[in-house]
Design an enzyme around this catalytic site. Structure first.
Site, PDB file in Angstrom:
ATOM      1  N   THR A  35       0.870  -1.181   0.000  1.00  0.00           N
ATOM      2  CA  THR A  35       0.000   0.000   0.000  1.00  0.00           C
ATOM      3  C   THR A  35       0.908   1.233   0.000  1.00  0.00           C
ATOM      4  OG1 THR A  35      -0.056   0.302   2.406  1.00  0.00           O
ATOM      5  CG2 THR A  35      -1.656  -1.247   1.487  1.00  0.00           C
ATOM      6  N   ILE A  83       3.208  -1.179   4.757  1.00  0.00           N
ATOM      7  CA  ILE A  83       2.526   0.030   5.255  1.00  0.00           C
ATOM      8  C   ILE A  83       3.522   1.175   5.168  1.00  0.00           C
ATOM      9  CG2 ILE A  83       1.208   0.990   7.187  1.00  0.00           C
ATOM     10  CD1 ILE A  83       1.279  -1.810   8.495  1.00  0.00           C
ATOM     11  N   ILE A 112       7.444  -2.184   6.882  1.00  0.00           N
ATOM     12  CA  ILE A 112       7.259  -0.730   6.938  1.00  0.00           C
ATOM     13  C   ILE A 112       7.988  -0.074   5.774  1.00  0.00           C
ATOM     14  CG2 ILE A 112       7.690   1.349   8.332  1.00  0.00           C
ATOM     15  CD1 ILE A 112       5.502  -0.617   9.433  1.00  0.00           C
ATOM     16  N   LYS A 113       7.227   0.706   5.010  1.00  0.00           N
ATOM     17  CA  LYS A 113       7.830   1.371   3.848  1.00  0.00           C
ATOM     18  C   LYS A 113       8.465   2.696   4.261  1.00  0.00           C
ATOM     19  CE  LYS A 113       5.813   0.788  -0.409  1.00  0.00           C
ATOM     20  NZ  LYS A 113       4.664   0.863  -1.357  1.00  0.00           N
ATOM     21  N   LEU A 114       9.739   2.821   3.908  1.00  0.00           N
ATOM     22  CA  LEU A 114      10.509   4.042   4.171  1.00  0.00           C
ATOM     23  C   LEU A 114      11.070   4.508   2.833  1.00  0.00           C
ATOM     24  CD1 LEU A 114      12.613   2.561   7.124  1.00  0.00           C
ATOM     25  CD2 LEU A 114      10.769   4.247   7.370  1.00  0.00           C
TER      26      LEU A 114
END
Ligand code: G3P
Length: 287
Positions: A35, A83, A112-114
């Site tokens: 997402t 996310i 976790i998207k960074l």
């Protein structure tokens, strides 16, 4: 059904759990989901709300994102759900990791998207120390992928994805798929802790060529997966050749993966514009 001899994991790129359900009903599998703020802004419930002129407060929007992600995680318990933290050009690594820690608690199978920026890479180093799985997004160059490799050194295989955005390179006349080829080749000299997740897939051919290159993961919009599924999930043969047309091939760079990430040139204009667009789409949802 998932083709038995398929090594690459197939993720759905989207922010609508209804679509995930449809993919499961139609094809019986989804290996994971990615997402991002723009996809969340296109979620049907979020859109209906916006059409009614009811924007979210910041905390309502986070609750909404959490709800969407929880639904996805329940449908894909064995897979991964990415996310994305909120980040604009001024967001510090500390603020990213704070959000990441919170989001990582939402579901048991989060990545976790960074962003692949200097602050994003600092946050990635902290995430790995904390045991937080990550997906480094908005990657547009081999040097950025090399920086991700170093910043996440020591992570367990499966805990780190790097997401090169192929479609956005194509949009400016560069062959995005050649970047996938180059990063996979470069990572073959490494220890395998970082996996390549082909992203910004726009077409059936992106998907098929990423399979041929043996990308670890592909995330694709439902329409590309549907096209592939409706054809019976064919796998590319030795004779498959990618129709790159007039796109400019990105040359392979010989990069030493042992270098510190701070030594790489990680700047890319598409990372900057991509970050700004994600932030704008998110902020647009807020009163
Ligand atoms: O996986 C990243 C993706 O959502 C971005 O795709 O089509 O906006 O470049 P696109």
């Amino acid at each position: 059904m998932r083709p038995g001899n398929l090594k690459t994991r197939i993720f759905l790129d989207g922010g609508d759990p209804g679509e995930t359900r449809e993919m499961l009903d139609l094809f019986g599998f989804v290996d994971g989901q990615t997402t991002n703020p723009s996809l969340i802004s296109k979620n049907p419930e979020a859109r209906a709300r916006m059409e009614r002129g009811e924007k979210f407060s910041e905390s309502e929007l986070l609750e909404f994102y959490e709800g969407v992600v929880r639904e996805l995680a329940e449908m894909i318990p064995q897979g991964s759900v990415s996310i994305e933290v909120y980040a604009d050009e001024n967001t510090t690594a500390e603020h990213m990791i704070e959000q990441g820690r919170e989001m990582f608690r939402w579901i048991p199978n989060a990545h976790i998207k960074l962003p692949t920026t200097a602050e994003g890479l600092k946050a990635a180093e902290m995430a790995i120390k904390d045991g937080i799985r990550i997906n480094m997004t908005l990657c547009f160059s081999q040097e950025q992928a090399a920086a991700v490799y170093d910043a996440t050194a020591g992570a367990r295989k499966g805990d780190v994805f790097v997401s090169p955005f192929v479609g956005r390179l194509d949009d400016r006349g560069e062959d995005g798929m050649s970047l996938i080829d180059n990063i996979l080749k470069m990572y073959r000299d490494g220890d395998g802790h970082a996996e390549v997740l082909t992203a910004s897939v726009r077409s059936y051919d992106h998907l098929i060529y990423a399979l041929k290159l043996e990308s670890d993961i592909i995330t694709a919009p439902f329409n590309a997966i549907k096209e592939w599924g409706n054809k019976g999930f064919p796998l590319p043969g030795h004779d498959y050749s990618y129709p790159s047309g007039n796109l400019k091939l990105l040359p392979y760079e010989h990069i030493d993966l042992k270098k510190r990430w701070t030594e790489f040139n990680i700047a890319h204009v598409l990372t900057d514009t991509g970050l700004a667009k994600f932030a704008a789409d998110w902020n647009n949802l807020i009163q």
